[in-house]
Motif scaffolding. Structure first.
Motif, PDB file in Angstrom:
ATOM      1  N   LEU A  23     -57.674  19.110 -14.391  1.00  0.00           N
ATOM      2  CA  LEU A  23     -56.641  18.275 -13.789  1.00  0.00           C
ATOM      3  C   LEU A  23     -55.467  19.108 -13.279  1.00  0.00           C
ATOM      4  CD1 LEU A  23     -56.621  15.180 -16.175  1.00  0.00           C
ATOM      5  CD2 LEU A  23     -57.439  15.293 -13.820  1.00  0.00           C
ATOM      6  N   ILE A  24     -55.188  20.220 -13.954  1.00  0.00           N
ATOM      7  CA  ILE A  24     -54.119  21.094 -13.455  1.00  0.00           C
ATOM      8  C   ILE A  24     -54.528  21.658 -12.091  1.00  0.00           C
ATOM      9  CG2 ILE A  24     -52.963  23.323 -13.813  1.00  0.00           C
ATOM     10  CD1 ILE A  24     -52.827  22.626 -16.782  1.00  0.00           C
ATOM     11  N   TRP A  82     -56.683  20.395  -9.995  1.00  0.00           N
ATOM     12  CA  TRP A  82     -56.701  19.306  -9.021  1.00  0.00           C
ATOM     13  C   TRP A  82     -55.280  18.987  -8.546  1.00  0.00           C
ATOM     14  CZ3 TRP A  82     -54.417  14.599  -8.471  1.00  0.00           C
ATOM     15  CH2 TRP A  82     -54.906  13.806  -7.425  1.00  0.00           C
ATOM     16  N   GLY A  83     -54.336  19.007  -9.489  1.00  0.00           N
ATOM     17  CA  GLY A  83     -52.938  18.710  -9.155  1.00  0.00           C
ATOM     18  C   GLY A  83     -52.385  19.698  -8.139  1.00  0.00           C
ATOM     19  N   LEU A 137     -61.195  18.969 -19.059  1.00  0.00           N
ATOM     20  CA  LEU A 137     -60.360  17.934 -18.433  1.00  0.00           C
ATOM     21  C   LEU A 137     -58.948  18.479 -18.188  1.00  0.00           C
ATOM     22  CD1 LEU A 137     -60.281  14.742 -17.834  1.00  0.00           C
ATOM     23  CD2 LEU A 137     -59.153  14.588 -20.045  1.00  0.00           C
ATOM     24  N   PHE A 138     -58.387  19.091 -19.207  1.00  0.00           N
ATOM     25  CA  PHE A 138     -57.018  19.600 -19.158  1.00  0.00           C
ATOM     26  C   PHE A 138     -56.840  20.587 -17.998  1.00  0.00           C
ATOM     27  CE2 PHE A 138     -53.575  22.424 -20.412  1.00  0.00           C
ATOM     28  CZ  PHE A 138     -52.636  21.571 -20.972  1.00  0.00           C
TER      29      PHE A 138
END
Lengths: 61, 314, 469
Positions: free
Chosen positions: A31-32, A34-35, A27-28
């Motif tokens: 999400l980076i 994806w950001g 997840l961590f």
């Protein structure tokens, strides 16, 4: 009466050997990534996207 | 047990934490202050007059911002409902911004000039008289509150807005409601109204001097009556003999003798009026809202059929 | 053997004060919830929705939450540093200043003195007072930490320090204003800047006070009251630093589709979505901690407050970032969905964790047991039901509103007038009031329970069974 102090051992019994949960790590980092994608895709300076252009697009439909 | 020097040195820890907090703050909040894109100003934008600022102060004091937004998003249906989407350059004199975060009531970004003053006075005094199910509190009490010219002057000075002494002196006879209405009428007026061409049905009406397809149709008149009651009666009164807006049953149209054909009716209802526009040589005073995004073409023709039926009865 | 060893009077003073302000704020909440569907309950000039709504938000955010945080921060800091507060008299002074500030806030807001900045409505003289109060509080806490007798700083102290710093930075900058009289000022920033600074503040007021500070409480009282050590220290570290770093980038998600430059909006959304990771770091840590022995959920009454609390925190921190996405924001922004979201966080996460901390602290201070676990359980289920009714009805009506605002007829005209979309809210707004009342009744059970615990503690002390704490 003796004042009760906190013993930090109660909070974290020993140097916790528990590894970081794999799901959370995915997840961590996910999400980076994806950001970075999202910023690139929706920044006028990178992709040229602007909310005004997006609006004009919807009018054409 | 817990490793790491950082967690044994509170001062160092506090410094590192401060730095962590400051990075995002500087990039997204502080740095932009010093960039040009955050200080745009539209050419037509003017600082608030003393009366308008006094009205804005009351808007703030009464917490209007808790229920009304003042920003139209660049989304198709939102522009249809409220008008042209908000531009950064409209707000250069807004200390603070009053965009709000909740629409318990409608957005007000384009309220300026949409209705005549009389509409606002009556609506503030008793919103339920316009919309029976409205949940807006009544503000009739503002009529009895006088402005304090000296404090308005202090506010103008604090914001470095230009004013004349006569302007301040004139405030002494004004009520808080006068000020609030004056503020309503200036909101969002620095942006030109989007050209009428944005709509489709007006072009039809203009190009061919269309007759009302529903003229005399009993069913259309009946539905026109309902639409009239919901949308028009507020200003033109239940019997259409005029109140805030003009009488629709007489032989006067746009302040001149002699009626006009159906397609002119259509245009006015469709597009509304702004002060100064000229229609068939007649000058409008403004105040009629546009219904192009609220009423369908058929609905507008039905209303016109209904109005014609009232005129015939006379 | 020193009465003053732990400054329990100050801690207790903050807790009882915050409960008092909590009652005021919750009653204001019920009042405005009824005004939403019954405008005749507006009593001008002081008690109209526009003025009462800010009383509701300010008194609960600063009276209830901040007050109980200051009390619990003092409590936690003394115990984690193994020493009394550095300046106990100053701590007592902050208690008086705090109550004076909240009382003045209530009065001035009812008088219509407001900066019109959400959660920063207080006018400049009060802002000056609040900053002084915060500095005195921070000096005392940091001083105590610096002079501590325990070498290590536990996780809760990290979150406490981060809260002190963040609130100071955002509060001071957002409240910079041009005074135009004793109780009137104008935001120093105009237009787009004003909006950007305000929401950078607004979101991080939530991020620090309702998130970091409550995590400090969570990480302390969860292991303390259940006797279960925190699952992973490493996870705590990574979650802490990524949360503290990320939060400050995210304010612009409140300004999606406004005239704020696109790059700031996009940056805000990207960081907001990333925020799921650090938030869920604490959620996972909490679940795995209790996961070592799930029977505690039944056998220890406070465990369920913490677990349900962290669960709502987990839901909140997924829902929030989702709302930030442009496509979702289009539909639900400016609707009642948003109050539904906010109240899941405040009534679900913050309130559950804070009352659990108070349930733990009060018997400790009075050297007794909680008056009734049964009443505490009743309280728990009532506030849970009340909160769920509130949030769920607001999500429904929010989506409905958003959809009706967008709906078009086949010929391209808008399908509904604004009034038609408004009246559809009424049944849901009435349900919301019901949810609020159930929640309030639950809180009354809590207050009664705390009151009886204090009374029993005082009786024990009077009978000489216990020393004065």
């Amino acid at each position: 009466m003796v004042n009760e102090y906190d013993n930090l051992e109660e909070f974290e019994a020993e140097e916790t050997k528990n590894k970081l949960p794999a799901g959370w790590l995915i997840l961590f980092w996910g999400l980076i990534l994806w950001g970075i994608y999202y910023y690139a895709a929706y920044s006028p300076a990178v992709s040229g996207w602007t909310q005004e252009k997006a609006y004009e697009e919807t009018l054409k439909k | 047990m817990m490793k790491g020097e950082l967690y044994r040195r509170p001062i160092l820890f506090a410094i590192v934490a401060t730095l962590a907090v400051l990075v995002g703050s500087i990039v997204t909040a502080i740095y932009p202050i010093f960039t040009e894109q955050m200080h745009p100003k539209l050419e037509a934008l003017k600082p608030f007059t003393a009366l308008q600022l006094a009205g804005r102060d009351i808007y703030q004091r009464e917490g209007c911002v808790n229920c009304h937004t003042q920003t139209v998003r660049p989304l198709k249906t939102e522009v249809q409902r409220y008008g042209e989407y908000s531009k950064a350059g409209e707000f250069a004199y807004d200390h603070p911004f009053l965009w709000g975060s909740k629409r318990t009531g409608p957005d007000l970004a384009r309220i300026g000039g949409k209705y005549p003053d009389a509409w606002h006075y009556r609506h503030f005094e008793d919103p339920a008289s316009f919309f029976a199910e409205s949940n807006m509190p009544a503000y009739a009490w503002l009529k009895d509150e006088r402005l304090v010219p000296s404090s308005v002057e202090a506010h103008m000075k604090a914001l470095s807005f230009p004013y004349k002494n006569e302007e301040i002196a004139a405030l002494s006879v004004k009520s808080e409601l006068d000020a609030l209405v004056s503020y309503m009428q200036v909101i969002g007026t620095s942006v030109a109204k989007r050209p009428v061409a944005a709509t489709t049905h007006v072009e039809v009406a203009e190009e061919s001097h269309l007759q009302n397809p529903f003229a005399g149709d009993a069913q259309a008149i009946a539905s026109g009556k309902m639409i009239y009651a919901d949308n028009c009666a507020v200003c033109h009164d239940d019997d259409a003999e005029g109140d805030i807006g003009p009488d629709l049953t007489d032989d006067v149209f746009l302040y001149a003798e002699g009626d006009l054909p159906d397609n002119d009716y259509f245009e006015i209802i469709n597009n509304g009026t702004t002060a100064g526009i000229v229609e068939e040589g007649r000058r409008a005073k403004g105040g009629m809202p546009a219904y192009k995004d609220v009423l369908s073409k058929d609905a507008i023709w039905s209303v016109i059929a209904y109005i014609r039926s009232l005129q015939e009865k006379k | 053997m020193n009465d003053y060893q732990y400054d329990n009077l100050t801690v207790k003073g903050f807790i009882t004060s915050s409960i008092f302000w909590g009652v005021v704020g919750i009653l204001a909440g019920i009042w405005i919830s009824i005004q939403m569907w019954s405008p005749s309950l507006n009593v001008p000039p002081y008690f109209t929705f526009g003025r009462l709504r800010v009383v509701h938000t300010n008194i609960l955010a600063f009276g209830l939450v901040l007050g109980s945080l200051m009390g619990t921060f003092y409590y936690i800091t003394m115990r984690l540093t193994r020493r009394p507060l550095l300046l106990p008299k100053l701590a007592r002074l902050t208690l008086y200043l705090f109550n004076a500030a909240i009382a003045l806030a209530t009065v001035t807001l009812l008088l219509g003195m407001t900066q019109s900045l959400e959660y920063a409505e207080l006018e400049w003289p009060l802002d000056v007072g609040v900053v002084i109060l915060w500095v005195l509080f921070s000096v005392n806490i940091l001083g105590t930490v610096i002079k501590r007798k325990e070498e290590q700083m536990y996780i809760s102290l990290w979150y406490i320090i981060a809260t002190l710093i963040t609130i100071a930075v955002i509060y001071i900058i957002n409240n910079l204003s041009i005074p135009a009289g004793l109780f009137k000022s104008y935001h120093l920033f105009a237009g787009v800047n004003s909006a950007n600074i305000e929401w950078w503040y607004g979101h991080n007021a939530v991020g620090s006070e309702l998130t970091m500070a409550v995590l400090a409480i969570f990480y302390y009282f969860l292991p303390k009251s259940t006797g279960m050590p925190i699952y992973s220290h490493r996870l705590s570290i990574i979650a802490f630093w990524s949360l503290v770093f990320t939060y400050l980038w995210t304010g612009a998600h409140h300004l999606v589709y406004t005239p704020l430059p696109d790059w700031i909006q996009t940056l805000g959304i990207a960081f907001t979505v990333f925020l799921i990771a650090p938030s869920w770091g604490s959620v996972v840590n909490g679940f795995y901690t209790v996961g070592a022995d799930w029977s505690k959920m039944r056998t220890h009454y406070l465990t369920k407050f913490f677990i349900l609390g962290i669960t709502f925190y987990g839901l909140q921190t997924v829902q929030g970032p989702t709302q930030g996405l442009r496509v979702v924001s289009q539909l639900i922004h400016y609707t009642d969905w948003v109050p539904g979201h906010v109240h899941m966080g405040t009534m679900g996460w913050d309130a559950l964790v804070i009352v659990a901390a108070i349930y733990y602290i009060i018997p400790q201070i009075y050297k007794t047991e909680i008056y009734s676990i049964k009443i505490a359980n009743t309280h728990f289920y009532l506030v849970l039901i009340g909160q769920l009714i509130f949030s769920v009805t607001m999500w429904f009506t929010g989506i409905q509103q958003g959809a009706m605002w967008k709906a078009l007829n086949p010929d391209g005209t808008l399908k509904y007038t604004f009034m038609e979309t408004l009246v559809k809210n009424y049944p849901f707004w009435k349900m919301r009031t019901l949810g609020g009342i159930i929640f309030t009744v639950g809180m009354l059970f809590f207050i009664y329970n705390i009151y009886m615990t204090i009374r029993r503690g005082k009786e024990l002390i009077a009978s000489g069974a216990q020393e004065v704490a």
